[in-house]
Scaffold this active site. Structure first.
Site: not given
Ligand SMILES: Nc1nc2c(ncn2[C@@H]2O[C@H](COP(=O)(O)OP(=O)(O)OP(=O)(O)O)[C@@H](O)[C@H]2O)c(=O)[nH]1
Ligand SMILES: [Zn+2]
Length: 419
Positions: A244, A292, A330, A332, A354
């Site tokens: 996901v 996020r 976050d 989401r 994940s």
């Molecule tokens: N607001 C914000 N968003 C971030 C930052 N770093 C990454 N993101 C966002 O975080 C989200 C990461 O989503 P995923 O790759 O699904 O990862 P995850 O939910 O953290 O966990 P995994 O499934 O373990 O990868 C994406 O929407 C990125 O754009 C940050 O420093 N600030």
């Protein structure tokens, strides 16, 4: 020439309580057949047929408005749905009508041409909110995985030329407001009021029409990629591999090295291909929840704040920086994400690619079992993304290895001037 926007002489507000005739097609969410549930009519071609708040197309409704305003689109144009039906069957399963199992998409959204053929023939403008098609993916990393011997073409799922055959499904959000409120443990009236206020009063019916329970929110939806046999998803005897993924345009498309998004996504695809080749089915769910779900502007502001911090871009301050800019770490709300699994009939995921505890808890909390959790292999973490990965592990993300030896304040990314 008459402007298409002046087709009626007055603006008809639908926001007066009890205004106009009773709703022609009442929606009874969570019942067993599409006929009993009723169509979701989010078009504006015949306002009297509407039975939802908002319009079809998610965020693209606004572009449709611009196209009409610019005179490029006839506002009463109805789609010709001939030959648009799904390329594979996504058959109904009990979750489609189990109370509260699916609240953020229309389970019959891909079948409207068939389920509501009579109404459509009679002139009701009912449109699909889900489309199911097929394609082949060509990705540099997959070609490298073949060259490195990690993947071997099988001629079907992974073609000899390195293309990956997939079934893909686009899903627009369709929110059942009572169900969404229940999912978040808040009252429906509180939910409606806050949505109304936070969109600057964009949808008055949220507060004036409690009889309209379905909202088509102007947000992005999800795309599902299925590797191998789609029927395997709902078959408990077959293994499901799943990633996901939440949108990160900077990394997913442009290869930015500040996070692990694209490498983890590709690793998920690789695992999905292997799972499908072993007789199971692979599933990638790609949600449009950029940064996020705080948006890319917020995310880039956060990047600057991280890189300009006096102590440098350190893992101990990673989540805090987002909270400083956005007020929340976050947005989401993974609580809505498992709906796709229920729609597809997935009852267990054997390999979940994940490390996110939020995703894990949302999926298992919704009744879908998870076997193994597959972290990103350390060699795939880009140099500048160690800050993110260590901060996530410290915050409770799943990790198979020991916590980092160094204190979080010592895990440090590049500065803004290091180009
Ligand atoms: N607001 C914000 N968003 C971030 C930052 N770093 C990454 N993101 C966002 O975080 C989200 C990461 O989503 P995923 O790759 O699904 O990862 P995850 O939910 O953290 O966990 P995994 O499934 O373990 O990868 C994406 O929407 C990125 O754009 C940050 O420093 N600030
Ligand atoms: Zn990212």
């Amino acid at each position: 020439m008459t402007s298409p926007i002046n087709r009626t002489t007055h603006i008809r507000l639908t926001s007066h309580p009890g205004a106009g005739a009773p709703v022609r097609f009442p929606i009874r969410w969570g019942v067993e057949t599409p006929a009993a549930r009723g169509p979701v009519v989010g078009s504006v071609t015949r306002p009297a047929d509407r039975n939802v708040i908002g319009t079809y197309g998610g965020a693209y409704a606004l572009y449709r408005g611009l196209a009409v305003a610019a005179g490029a689109l006839n506002p009463i144009q109805r789609p010709d749905l001939r030959d648009t039906a799904p390329v594979v069957d996504i058959p109904a399963n009990p979750a489609w009508h189990a109370p509260g199992a699916i609240v953020a998409l229309d389970p019959w959204g891909h079948m409207v041409g068939e389920a509501f053929a009579r109404e459509i023939a009679e002139g009701v403008d009912i449109r699909p909110t889900i489309a199911v098609t097929r394609s082949r993916l060509t990705m540099a990393e997959i070609a490298m995985a073949i060259a490195d011997g990690r993947l071997a073409p099988d001629g079907e799922i992974l073609r000899d030329g390195g293309e990956v055959a997939v079934t893909k499904i686009a899903i627009d959000p369709v929110w059942h407001l009572p169900g969404i409120a229940h999912r978040f443990n808040i009252t429906e009236s509180a939910l409606r009021r806050v949505l109304f206020e936070q969109t600057g009063g964009m949808y008055p019916e949220l507060v004036t029409r409690p009889d309209l329970e379905v909202f088509l929110p102007p947000i992005g939806g999800a795309t599902v990629y299925i590797f191998g046999d789609p029927e395997g998803l709902a078959d408990p005897a077959r293994k499901v591999t799943c990633r996901v993924h939440d949108e990160c345009n900077g990394s997913d498309v442009f290869g930015s090295d500040i996070c692990t998004c694209r490498p983890y996504l590709i690793h998920g695809i690789e695992e999905c291909i292997r799972g499908a080749q072993a007789g199971g089915t692979g599933l990638v769910i790609y949600n449009r929840k950029e940064g996020r779900a705080l948006g890319e502007v917020t995310k880039f502001l956060v990047y600057n704040a991280r890189k300009r911090a006096a102590a440098g871009d350190t893992a101990d301050a990673y989540f805090e920086r987002t909270e400083c800019v956005a007020g929340v770490q976050d947005a989401r709300f993974q609580e809505l994400m498992p709906d796709v699994f229920h729609w597809l009939g997935v009852t267990k995921i054997d390999r979940f690619v994940s490390m996110s505890n939020m995703k894990y808890e949302a999926v298992t909390g919704s009744g879908v079992a998870i076997g193994e959790r597959v972290p990103i292999p350390p060699e795939l973490v880009p140099e500048d993304a160690h800050v993110e990965i260590e901060a996530k592990k410290a915050a409770g993300y799943y990790s198979a290895d020991e916590p980092a030896g160094a204190p979080l304040s010592d895990v440090r990314g590049r500065g803004l001037d290091d180009r």
